[in-house]
Design an enzyme around this catalytic site. Structure first.
Site, mmCIF file in Angstrom:
data_model
loop_
_atom_site.group_PDB
_atom_site.id
_atom_site.type_symbol
_atom_site.label_atom_id
_atom_site.label_comp_id
_atom_site.label_asym_id
_atom_site.label_seq_id
_atom_site.Cartn_x
_atom_site.Cartn_y
_atom_site.Cartn_z
ATOM 1 N N ASN A 27 9.332 96.874 83.945
ATOM 2 C CA ASN A 27 8.573 96.673 85.188
ATOM 3 C C ASN A 27 7.142 97.230 85.122
ATOM 4 O OD1 ASN A 27 11.440 97.131 87.420
ATOM 5 N ND2 ASN A 27 10.599 95.255 86.542
ATOM 6 N N ASP A 59 18.208 93.188 92.886
ATOM 7 C CA ASP A 59 17.298 92.119 92.467
ATOM 8 C C ASP A 59 17.056 91.132 93.611
ATOM 9 O OD1 ASP A 59 15.698 90.632 90.814
ATOM 10 O OD2 ASP A 59 17.324 89.780 89.621
HETATM 11 C C1 FPP Z 1 13.773 93.545 91.800
HETATM 12 O O1 FPP Z 1 13.317 92.493 92.613
HETATM 13 C C2 FPP Z 1 13.472 94.809 92.394
HETATM 14 C C3 FPP Z 1 12.631 95.744 91.881
HETATM 15 C C4 FPP Z 1 11.916 95.582 90.611
HETATM 16 C C5 FPP Z 1 12.362 96.983 92.613
HETATM 17 C C6 FPP Z 1 13.540 97.560 93.340
HETATM 18 C C7 FPP Z 1 13.030 98.468 94.365
HETATM 19 C C8 FPP Z 1 13.548 98.623 95.602
HETATM 20 C C9 FPP Z 1 14.767 97.985 96.083
HETATM 21 C C10 FPP Z 1 12.872 99.497 96.559
HETATM 22 C C11 FPP Z 1 13.327 100.908 96.458
HETATM 23 C C12 FPP Z 1 12.497 101.467 95.446
HETATM 24 C C13 FPP Z 1 11.995 102.672 95.402
HETATM 25 C C14 FPP Z 1 10.863 102.870 94.484
HETATM 26 C C15 FPP Z 1 12.497 103.804 96.172
HETATM 27 P P1 FPP Z 1 12.221 91.526 92.027
HETATM 28 O O2 FPP Z 1 10.887 92.025 92.448
HETATM 29 O O3 FPP Z 1 12.414 91.378 90.552
HETATM 30 O O4 FPP Z 1 12.577 90.201 92.777
HETATM 31 P P2 FPP Z 1 12.432 88.717 92.225
HETATM 32 O O5 FPP Z 1 13.316 88.628 91.009
HETATM 33 O O6 FPP Z 1 12.929 87.896 93.364
HETATM 34 O O7 FPP Z 1 10.991 88.513 91.928
#
Ligand code: FPP
Length: 233
Positions: free
Chosen positions: A61, A13
């Site tokens: 998501n 996250d």
């Molecule tokens: C959460 O951060 C992360 C995700 C929803 C995606 C996780 C994906 C990766 C680490 C990349 C690798 C993925 C693949 C498809 C190979 P957030 O976007 O919720 O962050 P925030 O809470 O700070 O907005």
């Protein structure tokens, strides 16, 4: 009770916040997050860990802006061709848990191929939770079990913890010993609810793109010093 560590599950996250703090688009955070995943998966394998499960995309998501969903799916396509191929060449098994019917057909086909090609690799398994939601997984398991009882294949008396575990997407994977969530949020967010009944939980403020192998090692050290009692004295 020894604290043998064979399976770590991670909620990756903080990609969005990492990007925002640099004045970059959220996609830049996901890109950097994918790079962190590559490093962590490689070193987990080198350290002798047997299973690493990561939450790459939840069923919730899908409700993100289409542009972000498209970016993540593009990243996944690229990942299947490069990073995952490389892990495969190093003898890793790759598998996916989640609802495949939501994903594009070309992605599902690539996922099935890499799973089939790596199924016999038993040193290290990277399990990617994709379009995954734990409650949905449990609903699907309950439906399968109900169907088996209805058809006479199983008796109600056959329903036990093992049958339920074996009806989940994670059926061939032992339960996680340790769950790590980055970015300071202290929630489980519909991740492996059944499987983490006895897992140790670890929350770090580090945003996923900044997470390092050194921090992973220090969390593992703390895990080794915790005493897991499984409800006993
Ligand atoms: C959460 O951060 C992360 C995700 C929803 C995606 C996780 C994906 C990766 C680490 C990349 C690798 C993925 C693949 C498809 C190979 P957030 O976007 O919720 O962050 P925030 O809470 O700070 O907005």
């Amino acid at each position: 009770m020894s604290n043998e560590l064979q399976h770590i599950a991670i909620i990756m996250d903080g990609n969005g916040r990492w990007a925002k703090s640099r004045g970059l688009p959220r996609s830049a955070g996901h890109k950097q997050g994918a790079e962190t995943l590559r490093k962590i998966a490689e070193s987990a394998a080198d350290m002798g860990l047997k299973y690493l499960t990561v939450y790459a995309f939840s069923t919730e998501n899908w409700q993100r802006p289409q542009e972000e969903v498209d970016y993540l799916m593009g990243l996944l396509r690229q990942y299947l061709k490069s990073e995952l191929k490389e892990l495969q060449e190093h003898g890793a098994r790759i598998c996916f848990v989640g609802e495949r019917n939501m994903l594009d057909a070309d992605i599902v086909a690539q996922m099935a191929k890499i799973e089939a090609d790596t199924v016999d690799n038993d040193k290290f398994t990277l399990c990617i939770a994709l379009s995954y939601g734990s409650r949905q997984e449990i609903v699907a398991a309950v439906k399968n079990i109900a169907q088996a009882v209805k058809s006479g294949k199983n008796d109600i008396a056959d329903i036990n913890e093992k049958l339920i575990s074996d009806s989940l997407y994670t059926k061939n994977i032992p339960d996680p010993d340790l769950v790590i969530r980055t970015s300071g949020e202290q929630r489980i967010s519909n991740y492996l609810l059944w499987q983490i009944a006895y897992s140790e939980l670890f929350f770090t403020k580090t945003l996923w793109p900044d997470f390092t192998v050194d921090e992973l090692k220090s969390i593992i050290n703390e895990y080794q010093s915790r005493e897991r009692r499984y409800g006993k004295v």
